[in-house]
Design an enzyme around this catalytic site. Structure first.
Site, PDB file in Angstrom:
ATOM      1  N   SER A 102       0.702  -1.379  -0.064  1.00 39.94           N
ATOM      2  CA  SER A 102       0.194  -0.083   0.097  1.00 39.94           C
ATOM      3  C   SER A 102       0.825   1.387  -0.093  1.00 39.94           C
ATOM      4  O   SER A 102       0.419   2.445  -0.347  1.00 39.94           O
ATOM      5  CB  SER A 102      -0.943   0.148   1.286  1.00 39.94           C
ATOM      6  OG  SER A 102      -0.189   0.163   2.288  1.00 39.94           O
ATOM      7  N   THR A 220      -2.954   2.652   2.228  1.00 39.49           N
ATOM      8  CA  THR A 220      -2.463   3.810   2.666  1.00 39.49           C
ATOM      9  C   THR A 220      -2.065   3.572   4.324  1.00 39.49           C
ATOM     10  O   THR A 220      -2.406   2.785   4.792  1.00 39.49           O
ATOM     11  CB  THR A 220      -3.158   5.093   2.792  1.00 39.49           C
ATOM     12  OG1 THR A 220      -3.821   5.218   1.357  1.00 39.49           O
ATOM     13  CG2 THR A 220      -2.834   6.492   3.080  1.00 39.49           C
ATOM     14  N   THR A 238       1.011   7.017   0.788  1.00 37.88           N
ATOM     15  CA  THR A 238       0.362   5.966   0.117  1.00 37.88           C
ATOM     16  C   THR A 238       1.101   5.691  -1.257  1.00 37.88           C
ATOM     17  O   THR A 238       1.781   6.395  -1.927  1.00 37.88           O
ATOM     18  CB  THR A 238      -1.000   6.410   0.022  1.00 37.88           C
ATOM     19  OG1 THR A 238      -1.782   5.244  -0.789  1.00 37.88           O
ATOM     20  CG2 THR A 238      -0.972   7.621  -0.934  1.00 37.88           C
ATOM     21  N   ARG A 248      -2.526  10.029 -11.582  1.00 42.44           N
ATOM     22  CA  ARG A 248      -3.763  10.326 -10.828  1.00 42.44           C
ATOM     23  C   ARG A 248      -3.137  10.561  -9.300  1.00 42.44           C
ATOM     24  O   ARG A 248      -2.264   9.906  -8.880  1.00 42.44           O
ATOM     25  CB  ARG A 248      -4.467   8.987 -10.845  1.00 42.44           C
ATOM     26  CG  ARG A 248      -5.765   9.095  -9.630  1.00 42.44           C
ATOM     27  CD  ARG A 248      -5.332   8.260  -8.329  1.00 42.44           C
ATOM     28  NE  ARG A 248      -6.706   8.237  -7.277  1.00 42.44           N
ATOM     29  CZ  ARG A 248      -6.273   8.062  -6.192  1.00 42.44           C
ATOM     30  NH1 ARG A 248      -5.157   7.494  -5.553  1.00 42.44           N
ATOM     31  NH2 ARG A 248      -7.587   7.846  -5.393  1.00 42.44           N
ATOM     32  N   THR A 271      -7.818   6.779   5.400  1.00 37.25           N
ATOM     33  CA  THR A 271      -7.289   5.915   4.112  1.00 37.25           C
ATOM     34  C   THR A 271      -8.551   5.351   3.451  1.00 37.25           C
ATOM     35  O   THR A 271      -9.815   5.517   4.143  1.00 37.25           O
ATOM     36  CB  THR A 271      -6.533   4.470   4.780  1.00 37.25           C
ATOM     37  OG1 THR A 271      -7.554   3.901   5.702  1.00 37.25           O
ATOM     38  CG2 THR A 271      -5.460   4.927   5.608  1.00 37.25           C
ATOM     39  N   GLY A 272      -8.521   4.804   2.227  1.00 32.60           N
ATOM     40  CA  GLY A 272      -9.527   4.445   1.552  1.00 32.60           C
ATOM     41  C   GLY A 272      -9.925   5.218   0.341  1.00 32.60           C
ATOM     42  O   GLY A 272      -8.927   5.600  -0.488  1.00 32.60           O
TER      43      GLY A 272
END
Length: 373
Positions: A102, A220, A238, A248, A271-272
């Site tokens: 991650s 992350t 991350t 991106r 995170t997510g």
């Protein structure tokens, strides 16, 4: 009874009703205040009682993959190190771990097989911050983000400029794509279509990565620390969304989204799904909700509700709920902490005087337990 007597009687009744109603309202307000106090809330305009300088509860919190990061950060804070330096040292261990896909070395690459990293830091005592985005070939973006904060008048450096800045400051240029991450990327390319030119066998599956291919892997690490003087800092780093379009950038390096810290109030990191966070500036919103009296858990859940309300239909499940994951890690000035998650069960890492451990996150929605439990 005369009209005069009737009016006086009615006025007396009105006054008694008013007084009774006022008493009931006052009693309700007292009960409400007591309930709020029990939940850790602070009413607007009411000051929270804070520990004296030197007596704040030292602690570090992190996303679930940062258990060791919190232990390292906590130990450094106890040694008197700056809270931000402690957080960066903690996440560096995870950035250097090739088995954590991650972040950093071993992070899952973009759609072209190139690892691009994002990071940001925020220092509570000085309210300073720095970040890097889409940086390639540099293993420790959190350290570079801290240098941006300390040595420039800027907040965010991106792409090739961020890489050149890192190299100029002595960071080593290196290939971050591990064999494990490369095989995961190739398997993704093979699975894109039955009509493409990819044929042949890829060998054995990696059991640890199998679960990632049910959707788009995201990952992350966020870490925040509080010292005995009540100073708070935080860091997020991350490799972003796996197989992303090159260039991106998610929420992690964006101050107010991937993280935010106000030394008088507390901190929040995420995170997510970064896009959902970016649209709502969730970390800033959560800290402001804590400023207005909400506990860390309440603030995090309120922000998740806002995200859910703003989610487009294409990202909702059959019941109208967001079909993605999003997590927040909150630490308040007085030492309270919380993890919250869009979909439970979830957990986060904590180290304090009670040791290093995982704790359960509060969930906005719960997935059905296996076996019907």
């Amino acid at each position: 009874m005369s009209n005069q007597q009737h009016r006086e009687g009615r006025q007396g009744t009105d006054r008694r009703g008013f007084l009774a109603g006022s008493a009931a309202m006052a009693a309700g307000a007292i009960l409400s205040q007591q309930g709020s106090a029990a939940r850790g809330e602070v009413r607007p305009g009411q000051e929270r009682q804070l520990p004296a300088a030197g007596e704040f509860p030292v602690k570090s919190i992190s996303s679930a993959n940062g258990r060791e990061a919190t232990r390292i950060a906590y130990d450094l804070v106890m040694q008197g190190k700056d809270t931000l330096d402690a957080c960066v040292a903690g996440v560096t261990v995870v950035e250097n771990d090739p088995n954590d896909t991650s972040v950093g070395y071993g992070g899952l690459p973009n759609e072209e097989g190139v690892v691009e990293l994002d990071s940001a830091v925020m220092h509570g005592p000085s309210h300073s911050c720095g970040g890097v985005a889409s940086i390639r070939d540099i293993k420790n973006p959190a350290q570079v983000a801290r240098l941006v904060m300390k040595t420039t008048d800027h907040v965010l450096l991106v792409g090739e400029g961020a890489k050149r800045f890192a190299i100029a400051n002595g960071f080593k240029e290196e290939n971050l794509l591990t064999e494990r991450a490369r095989k995961a990327w190739l398997r993704w390319k093979h699975s894109l279509s039955d009509n493409d030119d990819w044929v042949g066998e890829l060998g054995e599956e990696d059991p640890a990565l199998l679960e990632a291919f049910g959707g788009r892997p995201t990952g992350t690490i966020h870490c925040a620390s509080l010292n005995a003087n009540g100073d708070i800092s935080c860091c997020t780093t991350t490799s972003g969304l796996a197989w992303k379009i090159p260039g991106r950038v998610g929420d992690s390096p964006i101050i107010g989204a991937g993280l935010y810290c106000d030394n008088d109030i507390g901190s929040c990191g995420s995170t997510g799904r970064g896009e959902a966070n970016l649209k709502n500036l969730c970390s800033f919103a959560a800290v402001e909700l804590m400023r207005n009296g909400m506990s860390p858990e309440q603030a995090g859940l309120e922000v998740l509700k806002r995200v859910a309300d703003h989610t487009p239909d294409r990202l909702r499940d059959d019941d109208g709920r967001p079909n993605f994951g999003l997590n927040f890690y909150l630490l308040s000035k007085d030492g309270r902490h919380a993890g919250v998650t869009m979909w439970g069960p979830g957990r986060f890492a904590v180290t304090d005087a009670d040791g290093t451990r995982h704790e359960e996150s509060a969930a906005l929605y719960e997935r059905p337990r296996r076996g019907g439990r």
